[in-house]
Motif scaffolding. Sequence first.
Motif, PDB file in Angstrom:
ATOM      1  N   SER A   9       4.481  -5.430 -26.718  1.00  0.00           N
ATOM      2  CA  SER A   9       5.554  -5.411 -25.737  1.00  0.00           C
ATOM      3  C   SER A   9       6.248  -4.057 -25.803  1.00  0.00           C
ATOM      4  CB  SER A   9       6.541  -6.534 -26.072  1.00  0.00           C
ATOM      5  OG  SER A   9       7.751  -6.384 -25.391  1.00  0.00           O
ATOM      6  N   SER A  11       9.358  -4.148 -26.035  1.00  0.00           N
ATOM      7  CA  SER A  11      10.544  -4.591 -26.758  1.00  0.00           C
ATOM      8  C   SER A  11      10.417  -4.288 -28.256  1.00  0.00           C
ATOM      9  CB  SER A  11      10.733  -6.101 -26.575  1.00  0.00           C
ATOM     10  OG  SER A  11      11.638  -6.613 -27.525  1.00  0.00           O
ATOM     11  N   SER A  13      12.288  -5.353 -30.619  1.00  0.00           N
ATOM     12  CA  SER A  13      12.524  -6.561 -31.423  1.00  0.00           C
ATOM     13  C   SER A  13      11.286  -7.458 -31.457  1.00  0.00           C
ATOM     14  CB  SER A  13      13.744  -7.332 -30.917  1.00  0.00           C
ATOM     15  OG  SER A  13      13.575  -7.741 -29.577  1.00  0.00           O
ATOM     16  N   GLN A  14      10.540  -7.551 -30.372  1.00  0.00           N
ATOM     17  CA  GLN A  14       9.317  -8.351 -30.389  1.00  0.00           C
ATOM     18  C   GLN A  14       8.264  -7.717 -31.289  1.00  0.00           C
ATOM     19  OE1 GLN A  14       8.007  -9.042 -26.371  1.00  0.00           O
ATOM     20  NE2 GLN A  14       9.450 -10.711 -26.068  1.00  0.00           N
ATOM     21  N   TYR A  68       4.779 -14.132 -27.865  1.00  0.00           N
ATOM     22  CA  TYR A  68       6.176 -13.731 -27.994  1.00  0.00           C
ATOM     23  C   TYR A  68       6.725 -13.529 -26.591  1.00  0.00           C
ATOM     24  CZ  TYR A  68       4.848 -12.849 -32.823  1.00  0.00           C
ATOM     25  OH  TYR A  68       4.386 -12.992 -34.112  1.00  0.00           O
ATOM     26  N   ASP A  69       7.840 -14.149 -26.295  1.00  0.00           N
ATOM     27  CA  ASP A  69       8.432 -14.084 -24.961  1.00  0.00           C
ATOM     28  C   ASP A  69       9.917 -13.763 -25.104  1.00  0.00           C
ATOM     29  OD1 ASP A  69       8.451 -14.222 -22.211  1.00  0.00           O
ATOM     30  OD2 ASP A  69       8.199 -16.392 -22.098  1.00  0.00           O
ATOM     31  N   THR A  70      10.519 -13.335 -24.016  1.00  0.00           N
ATOM     32  CA  THR A  70      11.965 -13.098 -24.001  1.00  0.00           C
ATOM     33  C   THR A  70      12.646 -14.311 -23.386  1.00  0.00           C
ATOM     34  OG1 THR A  70      11.934 -12.063 -21.825  1.00  0.00           O
ATOM     35  CG2 THR A  70      11.617 -10.612 -23.725  1.00  0.00           C
ATOM     36  N   ASN A  72      14.416 -14.564 -20.828  1.00  0.00           N
ATOM     37  CA  ASN A  72      14.436 -14.567 -19.361  1.00  0.00           C
ATOM     38  C   ASN A  72      13.080 -14.367 -18.706  1.00  0.00           C
ATOM     39  OD1 ASN A  72      17.264 -14.848 -19.359  1.00  0.00           O
ATOM     40  ND2 ASN A  72      17.491 -12.655 -19.715  1.00  0.00           N
ATOM     41  N   SER A  73      12.056 -14.081 -19.461  1.00  0.00           N
ATOM     42  CA  SER A  73      10.756 -13.753 -18.883  1.00  0.00           C
ATOM     43  C   SER A  73      10.095 -14.948 -18.209  1.00  0.00           C
ATOM     44  CB  SER A  73       9.830 -13.192 -19.956  1.00  0.00           C
ATOM     45  OG  SER A  73       8.496 -13.228 -19.524  1.00  0.00           O
ATOM     46  N   ILE A  96      10.440 -17.294 -28.720  1.00  0.00           N
ATOM     47  CA  ILE A  96      11.377 -16.571 -27.859  1.00  0.00           C
ATOM     48  C   ILE A  96      12.096 -15.564 -28.741  1.00  0.00           C
ATOM     49  CG2 ILE A  96      13.339 -16.773 -26.293  1.00  0.00           C
ATOM     50  CD1 ILE A  96      10.746 -18.201 -25.333  1.00  0.00           C
ATOM     51  N   PRO A  98      14.621 -12.274 -28.403  1.00  0.00           N
ATOM     52  CA  PRO A  98      15.437 -11.450 -27.480  1.00  0.00           C
ATOM     53  C   PRO A  98      15.109  -9.975 -27.565  1.00  0.00           C
ATOM     54  CG  PRO A  98      16.821 -12.632 -29.079  1.00  0.00           C
ATOM     55  CD  PRO A  98      15.393 -12.926 -29.401  1.00  0.00           C
TER      56      PRO A  98
END
Length: 98
Positions: A9, A11, A13-14, A68-70, A72-73, A96, A98
């Motif tokens: 990602s 991201s 954090s991910q 791994y997802d956010t 809001n995704s 999830i 963030p």
Amino acid sequence: MRRVDRPISSSPSQNAQLQADIQYLRGIGAENIRVNQQQVVWRDSQRVGTNRPDLQFDYKGRRYHVEYDTPNSGRGPGHQSRITSNDSDAEIILLIVP
């Protein structure tokens, strides 16, 4: 050893969570750890899909896939469905982050 330092990602954090999870998995004896690579099954590492689960590994005779997802995704459930349709024996974990 397979390359496990690839990102999943944009991201931070991910990607950090992924690396922490890999360290944990290595510590408990998980094998065949794959990151962002085409889906394979436990029995013979046969490719079963061109989709690329974020994390895949074998543990105690079972194949696991982690997405791994956010918050809001909303893409995680679709990925989970695709993984399951390719390998109904696998365990799918949706996290999830963030």
